[in-house]
Design a protein around this motif. Structure first.
Motif, PDB file in Angstrom:
ATOM      1  N   VAL A  66       8.350   0.619  -5.920  1.00 41.59           N
ATOM      2  CA  VAL A  66       7.307   0.842  -4.913  1.00 41.59           C
ATOM      3  C   VAL A  66       7.325  -0.333  -3.938  1.00 41.59           C
ATOM      4  O   VAL A  66       7.112  -1.482  -4.333  1.00 41.59           O
ATOM      5  N   GLY A  68       5.927  -1.964  -0.217  1.00 40.78           N
ATOM      6  CA  GLY A  68       4.929  -1.953   0.843  1.00 40.78           C
ATOM      7  C   GLY A  68       5.500  -2.689   2.039  1.00 40.78           C
ATOM      8  O   GLY A  68       6.109  -3.752   1.866  1.00 40.78           O
ATOM      9  N   GLU A  88      -9.638   4.639  -0.121  1.00 42.59           N
ATOM     10  CA  GLU A  88      -8.594   5.644  -0.369  1.00 42.59           C
ATOM     11  C   GLU A  88      -7.544   5.129  -1.348  1.00 42.59           C
ATOM     12  O   GLU A  88      -6.913   5.903  -2.066  1.00 42.59           O
ATOM     13  N   VAL A  89      -7.359   3.804  -1.380  1.00 42.91           N
ATOM     14  CA  VAL A  89      -6.381   3.193  -2.300  1.00 42.91           C
ATOM     15  C   VAL A  89      -6.762   3.486  -3.748  1.00 42.91           C
ATOM     16  O   VAL A  89      -5.896   3.644  -4.611  1.00 42.91           O
ATOM     17  N   TYR A  90      -8.063   3.584  -4.019  1.00 45.54           N
ATOM     18  CA  TYR A  90      -8.554   3.715  -5.387  1.00 45.54           C
ATOM     19  C   TYR A  90      -9.062   5.119  -5.690  1.00 45.54           C
ATOM     20  O   TYR A  90      -9.980   5.300  -6.498  1.00 45.54           O
ATOM     21  N   ARG A 132      -6.760  -0.352 -15.661  1.00 43.08           N
ATOM     22  CA  ARG A 132      -6.707  -0.389 -14.191  1.00 43.08           C
ATOM     23  C   ARG A 132      -7.852  -1.214 -13.584  1.00 43.08           C
ATOM     24  O   ARG A 132      -7.882  -1.416 -12.374  1.00 43.08           O
ATOM     25  N   THR A 137     -13.219  -2.142  -8.387  1.00 45.68           N
ATOM     26  CA  THR A 137     -12.536  -1.867  -7.108  1.00 45.68           C
ATOM     27  C   THR A 137     -13.384  -2.311  -5.923  1.00 45.68           C
ATOM     28  O   THR A 137     -12.851  -2.796  -4.919  1.00 45.68           O
ATOM     29  N   ARG A 173      -4.813  -3.191   3.289  1.00 46.33           N
ATOM     30  CA  ARG A 173      -4.522  -2.037   2.429  1.00 46.33           C
ATOM     31  C   ARG A 173      -3.325  -2.324   1.521  1.00 46.33           C
ATOM     32  O   ARG A 173      -3.326  -1.975   0.340  1.00 46.33           O
ATOM     33  N   LEU A 174      -2.315  -2.962   2.066  1.00 50.63           N
ATOM     34  CA  LEU A 174      -1.144  -3.304   1.254  1.00 50.63           C
ATOM     35  C   LEU A 174      -1.511  -4.277   0.130  1.00 50.63           C
ATOM     36  O   LEU A 174      -1.022  -4.163  -0.999  1.00 50.63           O
ATOM     37  N   GLU A 177      -3.141  -2.255  -2.530  1.00 48.40           N
ATOM     38  CA  GLU A 177      -2.203  -1.350  -3.220  1.00 48.40           C
ATOM     39  C   GLU A 177      -1.319  -2.108  -4.198  1.00 48.40           C
ATOM     40  O   GLU A 177      -0.856  -1.553  -5.186  1.00 48.40           O
ATOM     41  N   GLN A 178      -1.038  -3.376  -3.912  1.00 44.47           N
ATOM     42  CA  GLN A 178      -0.218  -4.242  -4.771  1.00 44.47           C
ATOM     43  C   GLN A 178       1.127  -3.608  -5.146  1.00 44.47           C
ATOM     44  O   GLN A 178       1.431  -3.394  -6.328  1.00 44.47           O
ATOM     45  N   PRO A 179       1.975  -3.317  -4.155  1.00 44.52           N
ATOM     46  CA  PRO A 179       3.306  -2.777  -4.469  1.00 44.52           C
ATOM     47  C   PRO A 179       4.161  -3.815  -5.194  1.00 44.52           C
ATOM     48  O   PRO A 179       3.908  -5.024  -5.101  1.00 44.52           O
TER      49      PRO A 179
END
Length: 617
Positions: A66, A68, A88-90, A132, A137, A173-174, A177-179
């Motif tokens: 994944v 980002g 939206e990320v969560y 998680r 969040t 957002r990135l 998301e923690q890619p």
């Protein structure tokens, strides 16, 4: 391993841009990626992401990797408000919590035969939510939005925001998301100094791998531990951050030059021996063996000289009076929004003043106000202001580059105009292009060449380092330091401010303040002013008596503080020794790795000790 490139080459319209590039990225790595304007850094990023296909070579990505990606000019597009776009990320976390609630409700009404199955499902959901950290969040969203400057803007619609704000939101957002692999292309472009410090601290604890393209040397030094340099279409890897890279790069160049000179000297000696002995019967055999050795050695390849950085010279004919500019009392606003109240500002001849403050506080507006013909601003005699506009608004995008420069300097000889543009880093090919065809970095160099030609004795600079590559930034720093011009500038480049400024002006909470000091001294002053007040000490007992336990505790505290001070001094000495050794053994990569790892360990220990010391005070 997350990603690997093997002998990758790529070009446009038959011209090779990247050739035989090989490197790998591993879990948790912190990699800085540097290179000159137009070298192909963004192209390489797009190859890594699979957006482009290499002409030759192969790119391996781990299954399910994944990534980002923050593009330079790519912002977040959404019709939601700021907070909703982050939520939206969560989406999966909200579904898990909702499903748990429904299952718990079903359990309370379930028949005996259903209890075991529902209890098992609740246990599974609770474990998933705990893994998680789904209940926190909201904390993560508020932490990131607050750190990136969006506190108080949660309900603003994303589509109504500026391009810079959308880019910052994309970065937010990135981060949420923690890619596994986070690729950032110039992430510092739209960040003020306060936000930069926050982002650096946040990235230090980021769990994934980082691949950062940046011209911010301070950011690279704090965030990265390995440097990849793209030069002449190829990539070289250096263990260490940007400052270590600079040392290793210079040492590597010296080693290659010495090796080239040694080979040339050896070849010269062999040829001389052959010339003197080949025709002699007694020595012809040994001469023949040297001929074969010469054939094996071949012609040594001369190392390429380091690319010449741009050169700028800011000079003037007549100096201004001592008091260059004075605005004793003024208010400032943008439209209906007040920016400053009861402000005053003075600029003296020879001062180099950095104008700092968070985004949106009015730095550019103040710069333009002080440059205007307002009756509230008094200029000294013989003041000639030259202005650098970060938006390049004075350039006609449809004009040829050479004509854009010549139009501002119609009396300048043709050869001198071309020479000034070449010194600024524009090639003979670049000056024939239209302004719109130039990269952001080349347009900035054209604007700086125009600034030189105006020969102002007072320079007003609005983000002069934006889009400039690292050699150009360092060349500009040197030119401004050496110039006798009076300078007022806005910049988010902390290393640039540190190198140039001898006075700092700050816009904060609608007030303007200034201090005649270096940037490092200013930051230390700010830290002292924002530090929490010392804890209140408990009054001593009756007649000032303190118990034996209290006295013992105080002794232990003082002893530990002294131990930390001694250890910090020892670390500083060891770091100095390591840096000296690093400069001496650049060719020994095993030793370099050991030293850089030791320096990293010392840095982490220093941070831990400072935190402990602060808690003891």
């Amino acid at each position: 391993m997350l990603l690997s490139l093997e002998n990758v080459s790529f070009g446009y319209r038959g011209e090779t841009l990247l050739k035989d590039i090989s490197f790998s990225l591993h879990e948790g790595e912190r990699v800085g990626f540097i290179g000159g304007n137009g070298e192909g850094k963004t192209t390489l990023l797009r190859l890594m992401l699979g957006q482009l296909t290499p002409d030759r070579g192969s790119i391996f990505r781990r299954n399910g990797l994944v990534c980002g990606y923050l593009e330079q000019s790519g912002g977040l597009e959404s019709d939601a408000d700021v907070y909703g776009a982050m939520e939206e990320v969560y989406a999966e976390d909200r579904l898990l919590i909702e499903k748990l609630s429904q299952t718990q409700m079903a359990l309370s009404e379930a028949a005996p035969a259903q209890i075991a199955a529902l209890s098992s499902e609740i246990e599974r959901l609770e474990k998933r939510i705990a893994a998680r950290d789904s209940y926190h969040t909201d904390v993560r969203i508020r932490t990131v939005l607050g750190g990136m400057g969006f506190e108080g803007k949660y309900r603003q619609i994303v589509s109504t925001m500026s391009g810079g704000e959308k880019t910052r939101l994309k970065l937010c957002r990135l981060l949420l998301e923690q890619p596994e692999l986070l690729i950032l292309d110039e992430p510092t472009n739209h960040l003020d100094v306060k936000t930069l410090f926050w982002l650096e601290e946040y990235l230090e604890s980021y769990r994934g791998a980082l691949f950062v393209v940046s011209h911010d040397r301070y950011f690279l030094d704090r965030v990265t531990s390995r440097t990849l340099e793209l030069e002449n279409g190829t990539v070289c890897s250096f263990k260490g951050n940007y400052s270590v890279y600079k040392t290793l790069k210079e040492e590597q160049r010296k080693v290659r030059q010495r090796e080239y000179e040694r080979k040339c000297e050896e070849i010269a000696k062999l040829r001389d021996y052959v010339d003197r002995n080949l025709v002699r019967a007694t020595t012809a055999k040994s001469a023949q063996s040297r001929v074969k050795k010469l054939e094996k050695l071949g012609v040594p390849e001369k190392p390429l000289p380091p690319s010449a950085p741009p050169r700028f010279v800011f000079s003037f004919s007549d100096p201004p009076y001592e008091r260059v500019l004075d605005a004793p009392s003024f208010d400032l606003q943008a439209g209906e929004r007040p920016l400053l109240t009861h402000a005053s500002f003075t600029l003296m001849r020879g001062e180099k003043c950095a104008l700092t403050g968070e985004n949106g506080t009015g730095k550019t507006t103040l710069l333009k106000f002080l440059m205007s013909d307002s009756p509230l601003v008094t200029r000294g005699k013989f003041v000639k202001i030259a202005y650098y506009d970060q938006e390049n608004a004075d350039l006609d995008p449809d004009e040829r580059t050479l004509d854009a420069f010549w139009g501002a300097n119609p009396l300048m000889p043709h050869s001198q105009a071309r020479n000034l543009l070449a010194q600024a880093g524009l090639s003979a090919e670049d000056v024939e292009k239209k302004v719109r065809e130039l990269s952001g970095g080349l347009r900035a160099k054209l604007e700086l060449a125009l600034l030189e030609s105006r020969r102002g004795n007072v320079l007003f600079l609005d983000e002069p380092t934006n889009h400039l590559d690292l050699p150009a930034r360092e060349a500009l720093e040197q030119a401004l330091r050496e110039s006798d011009c009076t300078i007022l500038f806005v910049s988010h480049d902390r290393r640039f401010i540190e190198a140039v400024a001898d006075k700092i002006a700050l816009i904060e909470n609608g007030k303007l303040s200034s201090a005649k000091c270096s940037y490092a001294e200013f930051l230390e002053l700010q830290k002292q002013q924002t530090a929490p007040p010392p804890p209140k000490t408990e009054p001593a007992g009756k007649n000032g008596y303190r118990s034996k336990a209290e006295r013992a505790k105080e002794v232990r505290l003082r002893t530990r503080m002294r131990e930390i001070e001694i250890r910090l001094e020892a670390i500083e000495e060891e770091e100095s020794v390591c840096n000296e050794k690093l400069a001496q053994c650049a060719a020994d990569y095993k030793k370099v790795r050991e030293l850089t790892e030791r320096l990293d360990a010392l840095r982490k220990e220093t941070e831990t000790l400072y935190e402990e010391y602060a808690a003891l005070i």
